[in-house]
Design an enzyme around this catalytic site. Structure first.
Site, PDB file in Angstrom:
ATOM      1  CB  CYS A 177       0.399   3.800  12.374  1.00 17.91           C
ATOM      2  SG  CYS A 177       1.969   4.606  12.751  1.00 17.91           S
ATOM      3  CG  HIS A 204      -1.229   2.595   6.575  1.00 21.07           C
ATOM      4  ND1 HIS A 204      -1.691   3.247   7.702  1.00 21.07           N
ATOM      5  CD2 HIS A 204       0.111   2.433   6.766  1.00 21.07           C
ATOM      6  CE1 HIS A 204      -0.682   3.455   8.537  1.00 21.07           C
ATOM      7  NE2 HIS A 204       0.426   2.970   7.993  1.00 21.07           N
ATOM      8  CD  GLU A 240      -2.353   0.317   2.053  1.00 22.16           C
ATOM      9  OE1 GLU A 240      -3.552   0.505   2.323  1.00 22.16           O
ATOM     10  OE2 GLU A 240      -1.464   1.194   2.205  1.00 22.16           O
ATOM     11  CE  LYS A 285      -1.419   7.256   7.249  1.00 25.55           C
ATOM     12  NZ  LYS A 285      -2.532   6.413   6.794  1.00 25.55           N
ATOM     13  CG  HIS A 288       1.612   8.300   9.356  1.00 27.24           C
ATOM     14  ND1 HIS A 288       0.406   7.950   9.924  1.00 27.24           N
ATOM     15  CD2 HIS A 288       2.380   7.169   9.408  1.00 27.24           C
ATOM     16  CE1 HIS A 288       0.437   6.686  10.292  1.00 27.24           C
ATOM     17  NE2 HIS A 288       1.634   6.200   9.993  1.00 27.24           N
ATOM     18  CG  PHE A 300       6.711   0.937  13.449  1.00 29.48           C
ATOM     19  CD1 PHE A 300       6.521   0.966  12.080  1.00 29.48           C
ATOM     20  CD2 PHE A 300       7.648   1.809  14.003  1.00 29.48           C
ATOM     21  CE1 PHE A 300       7.242   1.845  11.267  1.00 29.48           C
ATOM     22  CE2 PHE A 300       8.375   2.689  13.210  1.00 29.48           C
ATOM     23  CZ  PHE A 300       8.171   2.705  11.844  1.00 29.48           C
TER      24      PHE A 300
END
Length: 416
Positions: A166, A306, A317, A336, A341, A402
């Site tokens: 991502c 994010h 985060e 988002k 996403h 990831f």
């Protein structure tokens, strides 16, 4: 090193298939979530996503050519064409040697996963005879979008794909920035695309307990930082930015949206899919981006987080941001909540949001968040409900993937 500016934008998103429409809906606080139309979700735990709506590939690609491209490449072609037009670039008018200095770096986390699924289904329906499309491999491989964009416009500069889950398209933008400022190109098409709303993707993310299951209210499912959040909403689309060497842009006399001044990349080095509670990887990427831009945390006005709406990721985060920003007044929002996403394309559309926030002095809001999680560090300024009008000189865009990949980019108001 050379200065790099943004001269063109293009977007295919769940909130509109043009930059203007996308931005209008972001400022209006619209949600792109709805029941998935691509396949029967009855047996899936999640029935919804943020699909691109009313996309017409034939507006960008000859009908006989469409079958050669997976949907993620079709999105890439459309968004990059928009950005190239927006930047006033006519590559047909350039001689070949000029096009040696124009390249493409494009990100995607999943590539042609839809094509791969379709071909496997067809194979298993048959008698075992391997009847595969001759276009299977070029439709499936993640780097093909970058290649197709370059072939389409005869661009001979640096050309490749970034795959960092991502963080893919933010990584692509940072790499394009580095390529130009090091003098290895004068113009770069950068961004990313994704078309991963498929049975395998939804099923896989469900198995990983990553997706929201708020099937009764999809438009309210993506709720970053909310104590009732239950996972992210899968999205799709593409975002494209034209990065250009500053003096080259001045000579062309084109509109300059903003300047890109910093990029930082790091790794959590922690877990396959999880993020460390202290947000170390995020903090490292942010601090590297600030150092690269030669600015301090005090100078950042807006952070596009994010923040996917997962239990662990959102808090991790914010701890990373807190470690760098402390009690500074930078405003934070999670867009988002509106777009869902977009996986490998998230960094591209969120970079566009940062660029437009800087140009228009507007900070978008986080929608759907009603009750902030008590675990959120104190002293952070999260924008909820309605956008804020204020001067935005610097905007920071965070993306994480990831595997522990982190990438942060910084955009600055253009001042000539």
């Amino acid at each position: 090193m050379k200065r790099v500016v943004i001269t063109g934008l293009g977007a295919i998103t769940p909130l509109g298939n043009s930059v203007d429409r996308f931005w209008q809906n972001i400022i209006a606080g619209k949600s792109g979530a709805a029941e998935i139309s691509r396949f029967d979700t009855t047996k899936f735990k999640t029935h919804f996503g943020c699909e691109v709506k009313d996309f017409k590939a034939e507006e960008y690609i000859e009908k006989k050519e469409i079958r050669k491209y997976d949907l993620f490449t079709q999105y890439a072609i459309a968004a990059s064409d928009q950005a190239i037009t927006d930047a006033g670039l006519d590559f047909k008018m350039m001689d070949e040697t000029e096009r040696y200095e124009v390249g493409v770096i494009w990100g995607s986390g999943n590539g042609g996963i839809g094509t791969f699924e379709e071909q496997l289904k067809e194979y298993h329906k048959g008698d075992g005879t391997p009847r595969f499309s001759p276009f299977l491999i070029p439709k499936m491989i993640a780097d093909i979008a970058a290649g197709v964009i370059s072939i389409r416009h005869k661009l001979h500069g640096p050309n490749y794909c970034t795959v960092s889950a991502c963080a893919s398209s933010n990584t692509a933008i940072i790499n394009a920035f580095d390529t130009i400022r090091l003098g290895k190109a004068v113009v770069m098409v950068a961004g990313g695309s994704e078309a991963a709303i498929t049975e395998a993707s939804v099923g896989g993310f469900n198995a990983a307990q990553a997706l929201s299951k708020r099937n009764d209210a999809p438009e309210k499912a993506s709720r970053p930082f909310d104590k009732a959040r239950d996972g992210f909403v899968i999205g799709e689309g593409a975002g494209a930015l034209i990065l250009e060497e500053w003096e080259h842009a001045l000579k062309r006399g084109v509109h300059i949206y903003a300047e890109i001044v910093g990029g930082g990349m790091a790794a959590d080095a922690y877990h396959l899919t999880g993020t460390p509670p202290d947000g170390l990887g995020a903090a490292l990427g942010i601090s590297k981006a600030l150092a690269d831009a030669q600015i301090t945390a005090e100078q950042v006005d807006y952070i596009n987080a994010h923040a996917t709406s997962t239990h662990l990721g959102d808090i991790s985060e914010l701890h990373g941001i807190k470690n760098i920003f402390g009690h500074l007044p930078a405003k934070i929002s999670a867009t988002k909540s509106m777009t869902g996403h977009l996986l490998g394309a998230a960094g591209a559309i969120e970079s566009i949001i940062c660029v437009l926030a800087v140009q228009n002095d507007i900070i978008p809001a986080t929608i759907n968040t009603e009750n902030l999680d008590e675990q959120i560090p104190t002293g952070l300024h999260i924008v909820l409900g309605e956008p804020i009008s204020q001067t935005v000189n610097y905007a920071l865009n965070n993306t994480f993937g990831f595997g522990g990949h982190t990438a942060s980019s910084i955009f600055k108001k253009y001042e000539g």
